[in-house]
Every structure is written in structure tokens, then in C-alpha cells.
Scaffold this motif. Structure first.
Motif, PDB file in Angstrom:
ATOM      1  N   GLY A  78       0.789  -1.219   0.000  1.00  0.00           N
ATOM      2  CA  GLY A  78       0.000   0.000   0.000  1.00  0.00           C
ATOM      3  C   GLY A  78       0.824   1.272   0.000  1.00  0.00           C
ATOM      4  N   SER A  79       2.158   1.136  -0.001  1.00  0.00           N
ATOM      5  CA  SER A  79       3.024   2.307   0.007  1.00  0.00           C
ATOM      6  C   SER A  79       3.797   2.388  -1.302  1.00  0.00           C
ATOM      7  CB  SER A  79       4.006   2.234   1.183  1.00  0.00           C
ATOM      8  OG  SER A  79       4.941   3.303   1.124  1.00  0.00           O
ATOM      9  N   ALA A  80       4.168   3.601  -1.675  1.00  0.00           N
ATOM     10  CA  ALA A  80       4.971   3.789  -2.884  1.00  0.00           C
ATOM     11  C   ALA A  80       6.450   3.931  -2.555  1.00  0.00           C
ATOM     12  CB  ALA A  80       4.488   5.027  -3.644  1.00  0.00           C
ATOM     13  N   GLU A  81       6.767   4.074  -1.268  1.00  0.00           N
ATOM     14  CA  GLU A  81       8.147   4.302  -0.850  1.00  0.00           C
ATOM     15  C   GLU A  81       8.565   3.270   0.195  1.00  0.00           C
ATOM     16  OE1 GLU A  81       9.984   6.485  -2.224  1.00  0.00           O
ATOM     17  OE2 GLU A  81       8.657   7.994  -3.097  1.00  0.00           O
ATOM     18  N   PRO A  82       9.875   3.029   0.348  1.00  0.00           N
ATOM     19  CA  PRO A  82      10.364   2.095   1.376  1.00  0.00           C
ATOM     20  C   PRO A  82      10.089   2.617   2.785  1.00  0.00           C
ATOM     21  CG  PRO A  82      12.051   2.566  -0.287  1.00  0.00           C
ATOM     22  CD  PRO A  82      10.956   3.560  -0.484  1.00  0.00           C
ATOM     23  N   GLY A  83      10.285   1.732   3.761  1.00  0.00           N
ATOM     24  CA  GLY A  83      10.153   2.121   5.167  1.00  0.00           C
ATOM     25  C   GLY A  83      11.455   2.699   5.688  1.00  0.00           C
ATOM     26  N   ASP A  84      12.082   2.017   6.661  1.00  0.00           N
ATOM     27  CA  ASP A  84      13.312   2.558   7.233  1.00  0.00           C
ATOM     28  C   ASP A  84      14.572   2.041   6.545  1.00  0.00           C
ATOM     29  OD1 ASP A  84      13.292  -0.036   8.117  1.00  0.00           O
ATOM     30  OD2 ASP A  84      13.213   0.450  10.247  1.00  0.00           O
ATOM     31  N   SER A  85      14.426   1.110   5.580  1.00  0.00           N
ATOM     32  CA  SER A  85      15.576   0.621   4.819  1.00  0.00           C
ATOM     33  C   SER A  85      15.086  -0.078   3.561  1.00  0.00           C
ATOM     34  CB  SER A  85      16.420  -0.340   5.667  1.00  0.00           C
ATOM     35  OG  SER A  85      15.707  -1.535   5.927  1.00  0.00           O
ATOM     36  N   PHE A  86      16.005  -0.346   2.653  1.00  0.00           N
ATOM     37  CA  PHE A  86      15.662  -1.097   1.447  1.00  0.00           C
ATOM     38  C   PHE A  86      16.914  -1.770   0.905  1.00  0.00           C
ATOM     39  CE2 PHE A  86      16.434   3.309   0.014  1.00  0.00           C
ATOM     40  CZ  PHE A  86      17.404   3.118  -0.957  1.00  0.00           C
ATOM     41  N   VAL A  87      16.684  -2.700  -0.030  1.00  0.00           N
ATOM     42  CA  VAL A  87      17.789  -3.334  -0.749  1.00  0.00           C
ATOM     43  C   VAL A  87      17.860  -2.716  -2.140  1.00  0.00           C
ATOM     44  CG1 VAL A  87      18.707  -5.482  -1.722  1.00  0.00           C
ATOM     45  CG2 VAL A  87      17.646  -5.484   0.555  1.00  0.00           C
ATOM     46  N   LEU A  88      19.020  -2.217  -2.480  1.00  0.00           N
ATOM     47  CA  LEU A  88      19.267  -1.594  -3.775  1.00  0.00           C
ATOM     48  C   LEU A  88      20.011  -2.578  -4.671  1.00  0.00           C
ATOM     49  CD1 LEU A  88      19.231   1.167  -5.406  1.00  0.00           C
ATOM     50  CD2 LEU A  88      21.606   1.412  -4.627  1.00  0.00           C
ATOM     51  N   TYR A  89      19.531  -2.749  -5.895  1.00  0.00           N
ATOM     52  CA  TYR A  89      20.229  -3.546  -6.907  1.00  0.00           C
ATOM     53  C   TYR A  89      20.917  -2.564  -7.859  1.00  0.00           C
ATOM     54  CZ  TYR A  89      17.819  -7.863  -5.517  1.00  0.00           C
ATOM     55  OH  TYR A  89      17.367  -8.958  -4.820  1.00  0.00           O
ATOM     56  N   SER A  90      22.160  -2.840  -8.200  1.00  0.00           N
ATOM     57  CA  SER A  90      22.910  -1.934  -9.065  1.00  0.00           C
ATOM     58  C   SER A  90      23.558  -2.697 -10.208  1.00  0.00           C
ATOM     59  CB  SER A  90      23.987  -1.180  -8.269  1.00  0.00           C
ATOM     60  OG  SER A  90      24.916  -2.085  -7.687  1.00  0.00           O
ATOM     61  N   ALA A  91      23.622  -2.046 -11.360  1.00  0.00           N
ATOM     62  CA  ALA A  91      24.232  -2.624 -12.556  1.00  0.00           C
ATOM     63  C   ALA A  91      25.289  -1.674 -13.078  1.00  0.00           C
ATOM     64  CB  ALA A  91      23.172  -2.868 -13.628  1.00  0.00           C
ATOM     65  N   SER A  92      26.286  -2.257 -13.754  1.00  0.00           N
ATOM     66  CA  SER A  92      27.397  -1.434 -14.210  1.00  0.00           C
ATOM     67  C   SER A  92      27.975  -1.967 -15.510  1.00  0.00           C
ATOM     68  CB  SER A  92      28.491  -1.387 -13.130  1.00  0.00           C
ATOM     69  OG  SER A  92      29.271  -2.570 -13.166  1.00  0.00           O
ATOM     70  N   SER A  93      29.099  -1.385 -15.926  1.00  0.00           N
ATOM     71  CA  SER A  93      29.769  -1.837 -17.134  1.00  0.00           C
ATOM     72  C   SER A  93      30.558  -3.119 -16.916  1.00  0.00           C
ATOM     73  CB  SER A  93      30.704  -0.738 -17.669  1.00  0.00           C
ATOM     74  OG  SER A  93      29.954   0.366 -18.109  1.00  0.00           O
ATOM     75  N   ASP A  94      30.603  -3.619 -15.681  1.00  0.00           N
ATOM     76  CA  ASP A  94      31.019  -5.004 -15.474  1.00  0.00           C
ATOM     77  C   ASP A  94      29.737  -5.843 -15.446  1.00  0.00           C
ATOM     78  OD1 ASP A  94      29.957  -5.196 -12.732  1.00  0.00           O
ATOM     79  OD2 ASP A  94      31.684  -4.014 -12.099  1.00  0.00           O
ATOM     80  N   PRO A  95      29.809  -7.144 -15.608  1.00  0.00           N
ATOM     81  CA  PRO A  95      28.583  -7.943 -15.755  1.00  0.00           C
ATOM     82  C   PRO A  95      27.861  -8.243 -14.445  1.00  0.00           C
ATOM     83  CG  PRO A  95      30.506  -9.346 -15.973  1.00  0.00           C
ATOM     84  CD  PRO A  95      31.023  -7.939 -15.876  1.00  0.00           C
ATOM     85  N   GLU A  96      28.413  -7.806 -13.318  1.00  0.00           N
ATOM     86  CA  GLU A  96      27.849  -8.185 -12.020  1.00  0.00           C
ATOM     87  C   GLU A  96      26.714  -7.250 -11.597  1.00  0.00           C
ATOM     88  OE1 GLU A  96      31.900 -10.106 -10.084  1.00  0.00           O
ATOM     89  OE2 GLU A  96      31.226  -8.136  -9.431  1.00  0.00           O
ATOM     90  N   ILE A  97      25.613  -7.837 -11.157  1.00  0.00           N
ATOM     91  CA  ILE A  97      24.535  -7.086 -10.512  1.00  0.00           C
ATOM     92  C   ILE A  97      24.724  -7.252  -9.007  1.00  0.00           C
ATOM     93  CG2 ILE A  97      22.040  -6.873 -10.189  1.00  0.00           C
ATOM     94  CD1 ILE A  97      21.734  -8.079 -13.015  1.00  0.00           C
ATOM     95  N   ARG A  98      24.876  -6.144  -8.295  1.00  0.00           N
ATOM     96  CA  ARG A  98      25.180  -6.186  -6.865  1.00  0.00           C
ATOM     97  C   ARG A  98      23.993  -5.710  -6.039  1.00  0.00           C
ATOM     98  NH1 ARG A  98      30.576  -6.806  -5.436  1.00  0.00           N
ATOM     99  NH2 ARG A  98      31.955  -7.132  -7.235  1.00  0.00           N
ATOM    100  N   ARG A  99      23.998  -6.084  -4.745  1.00  0.00           N
ATOM    101  CA  ARG A  99      22.888  -5.771  -3.845  1.00  0.00           C
ATOM    102  C   ARG A  99      23.414  -5.102  -2.587  1.00  0.00           C
ATOM    103  NH1 ARG A  99      21.308 -11.924  -4.289  1.00  0.00           N
ATOM    104  NH2 ARG A  99      23.502 -11.873  -4.942  1.00  0.00           N
TER     105      ARG A  99
END
Length: 388
Positions: free
Chosen positions: A183-204
């Protein structure tokens, strides 16, 4: 002695001349109702009022009203190309990432702050931005060619955290939707961020106001769904990832299978963006080969290839409740494409006529009463299956 910048005044290979001639001819097309902008368009961001923001290589940010094709500049020109955009609902401010290593804020109408900020912290040019909040506290995440992720406090304009883990330029971010309260559009007090880059690894990464760090499972086993650069991350409602990569594929990575790819969409060149229209069961992709493709989410079948751009397609944005996708390109145009299956079938039919050199047919003249013939109905059914 006078100097010329006209490419025709310099030595060019036969292939280069052919490419120039092809693009010049293609530039005349009106597919996708092109809206022309004065410079290369590097990013697009949709908003809820039927408009999009576009970032230009000329250093400007413009608002485009899709219904009227009205274009309005909303910022003073930056000293270098604008590569990325993010809108903070909490502060009603648009943020733009620039090649000059800075982030510029653009207060919108009725913005609380009303003041412009310049956020400085990266040591190389900006590549991606993401605005969100933690317990109502507005923050901005930025990624640069310096491989760093910075978390900014938008109330103060100061850095909260700086994260290093990728070895090459950041390309995109996405917040894990499973961290967002129902029911919310935003995270609470924390979240997990996924990131992508010019290396092939997706990090969390774990991100809160007090701390930010790479998750142990990410350190031990980054997500490796591609062979090289990952340009875009999009979550679907199931919490699975759709990705776009320089390995010439877009993929569906399934969380429950340890991020194994169950759908691979092959392309002839780099895939720059992917947009997920779940209500229609479709996925759109942007490719360096100038085309926008639409695929069936479930089967991975190619449904439609939209041709109109005459340079690399750099970004996509869903509009009209996911019934249309907007594409932007190095060619300096913004184009709109339908995600309605009947409209895609109609486009394919007209494309075939163009290729065959036939004049465009008035739909009302197809048969008595303006209906398709039985043969045409069968062709449409074969192309589109059904319109459910």
C-alpha cells in the motif's frame, strides 16, 4: 583559410557513405509521430500527467507534453551533456546528472524548497540517478563513471553514504519491490538496492539513513546474468528482474531460481533499455540498431519491430497506463509507439505495404463496411494470436 565541418568534404569509405545516405533517407519518416529536439536525447522520464522529461546532450532538460507535442525548456543549460534524470515526489524537484560530475536540482511548480542545488561528490561523469525516501526522509542515489554509488540527503544536500564495489561505471539502479510495504509507494526505514554497471555483475546493497553496505550474499555471489555491461534493471510485480545488456540480450532473471534466466530476448546489437508493460503482457526493448521491439512476456516471441529512429535508441518510458511506449534517440527525436496488439498488427501491415512499394490503404476501403477481409483477419490472428 576557411574550414568546414561538413562530412561530405572529407574522405569517407564506401560503407560510411552508404550509412550516411541510408540515415538521411530514413530521417524523413514520420513513424511514431516524431517530436524533434535540437540535440541528442540521452534519457527520458515519464510523469503522471501525460508528459515526459528528456535529457539532452546540449545540457538542457525539457518537458514534452505528448498530447500536444508541446516542448518547454525547464532548466538553464548545464555546461555538459545531461545523462540521467530522477524526480523526487517528496521535494517536487527534478534532478539531472551531468558529464561535468555534478547533479543539478530543478525545483518544479509549488516546490517546497524553491532553491536550486548542485550536488558535488563524484570524480567522473554521472550515469544514473534514483530518487526515493526513507521513512518520509527524501534521498537521492547517484551512480557515476567513477564506479561509486552516493546516497544524498535531499534536505541538506549532503552525502549520507558512499559505496564502492563495482569495478566499472555504474549504469542503473532498482529498489527491491519486496522491501516496499504493501500500500506504500516508498520504502520504510531501509531497502535493498540492486545496481548494474559496465562489469557484468549485478550487486545488492542494504541502505538506511544510518548505514549502507553490500549484502554478504552479494559479496559471495553477485548476480551474473550477462556476459558484459548491464544497462538497465527493471523489476516486475513478482520481484523478478528484466535486464538489458551489451551482450545483445534482454533477459528475465527469476528470483526463485537463484536469478536464472528463463527468457532470453536476442538482438542484433547492444540492448540499451527494457520496459515492462505487465498489464499488456508485453516487454519493449531499445536497441543500438535503431529499432524498438515488442515481445510477449510469457513466450518471449517477438511481436512487433518499430522502425523510425535513424540513430541508436537510448531510452524508453511507458505512458498512457502502459498502453504506449515512448522512445528517445541519438537522432534527436522522441517517438510514441502503441502497445495495443491491434495497433501493432496495423503497423506491421502498413510496413509491409511500404516495403512492397504499395500506396497506403484507407482502412474503410478494405472491404464493405470498413471490415477486414477473411484473409486479412487470418493474417492478424496469426500475428497477434488474440487481443486479450
Amino acid at each position: 583559410m576557411s574550414k568546414s565541418s561538413d562530412a561530405g568534404h572529407f574522405f569517407q569509405t564506401t560503407d560510411a557513405l552508404a550509412t550516411t545516405e541510408r540515415k538521411a533517407a530514413k530521417a524523413k519518416n514520420k513513424h511514431g509521430n516524431p517530436i524533434e529536439l535540437p540535440s541528442k536525447v540521452l534519457a527520458v522520464l515519464a510523469i503522471d500527467d501525460g508528459s515526459v522529461y528528456v535529457a539532452e546532450a546540449a545540457g538542457e532538460v525539457k518537458r514534452v507534453v505528448l498530447e500536444t507535442n508541446q516542448v518547454k525548456r525547464i532548466s538553464s543549460p548545464a555546461p555538459a551533456p545531461i545523462t540521467s534524470l530522477a524526480l523526487s515526489q517528496a521535494t517536487n524537484t527534478l534532478y539531472s546528472g551531468c558529464w561535468d560530475k555534478n547533479i543539478y536540482s530543478i525545483p518544479l511548480v509549488n516546490s517546497r524548497s524553491g532553491t536550486k542545488q548542485r550536488l558535488t561528490g563524484h570524480t567522473d561523469f554521472l550515469k544514473c540517478l534514483l530518487a526515493t525516501s526513507l521513512n518520509g526522509h527524501p534521498i537521492l542515489l547517484s551512480g557515476g563513471a567513477d564506479s561509486a554509488i552516493i546516497v544524498w540527503d535531499l534536505n541538506t544536500g549532503k552525502q549520507l553514504h558512499k559505496l564502492k564495489g563495482h569495478t566499472k561505471a555504474l549504469q542503473d539502479f532498482a529498489i527491491d519491490p519486496l522491501n516496499i510495504p504493501e500500500g506504500s509507494a516508498e520504502p520504510g526505514d531501509s531497502f535493498v538496492l540492486y545496481s548494474a554497471s559496465s562489469d557484468p555483475e549485478i550487486r545488492r546493497w542494504h541502505v538506511s539513513l544510518d548505514s549502507a553496505y553490500e549484502l554478504p550474499e552479494s559479496l559471495d555471489k553477485p548476480i551474473l546474468g550477462h556476459d558484459t555491461s548491464v544497462y538497465r534493471l527493471r523489476f516486475d510485480s513478482e520481484g523478478d528482474l528484466w535486464t538489458a545488456s551489451a551482450d545483445k540480450t534482454a533477459k528475465h532473471l527469476v528470483r526463485s531460481r537463484d536469478w536464472e534466466a528463463d527468457t532470453v530476448l536476442q538482438h542484433p546489437d547492444f540492448v540499451r533499455d527494457v520496459a515492462v508493460a505487465e498489464q499488456s503482457g508485453l516487454v519493449a526493448t531499445a536497441c543500438r540498431d535503431e529499432e524498438v521491439r515488442v515481445w510477449d512476456m510469457s513466450s518471449g516471441d517477438l511481436i512487433c519491430t518499430y522502425s523510425g529512429h535513424f540513430e541508436e535508441v537510448t531510452g524508453l518510458a511507458l505512458v498512457s497506463g502502459g498502453r504506449q511506449v515512448v522512445s528517445v534517440s541519438i537522432d534527436g527525436t522522441l517517438r510514441q509507439w502503441s502497445l495495443e496488439r491491434k495497433e501493432m498488427a496495423r503497423y506491421l501491415e502498413e510496413q509491409k505495404r511500404e516495403e512492397d512499394g504499395e500506396p497506403e490503404t484507407d482502412p474503410a476501403e478494405k472491404s464493405e463496411g470498413g471490415m477486414l477481409t477473411a484473409e486479412e483477419e487470418a493474417e492478424l490472428a496469426e500475428l497477434m494470436d488474440d487481443d486479450d
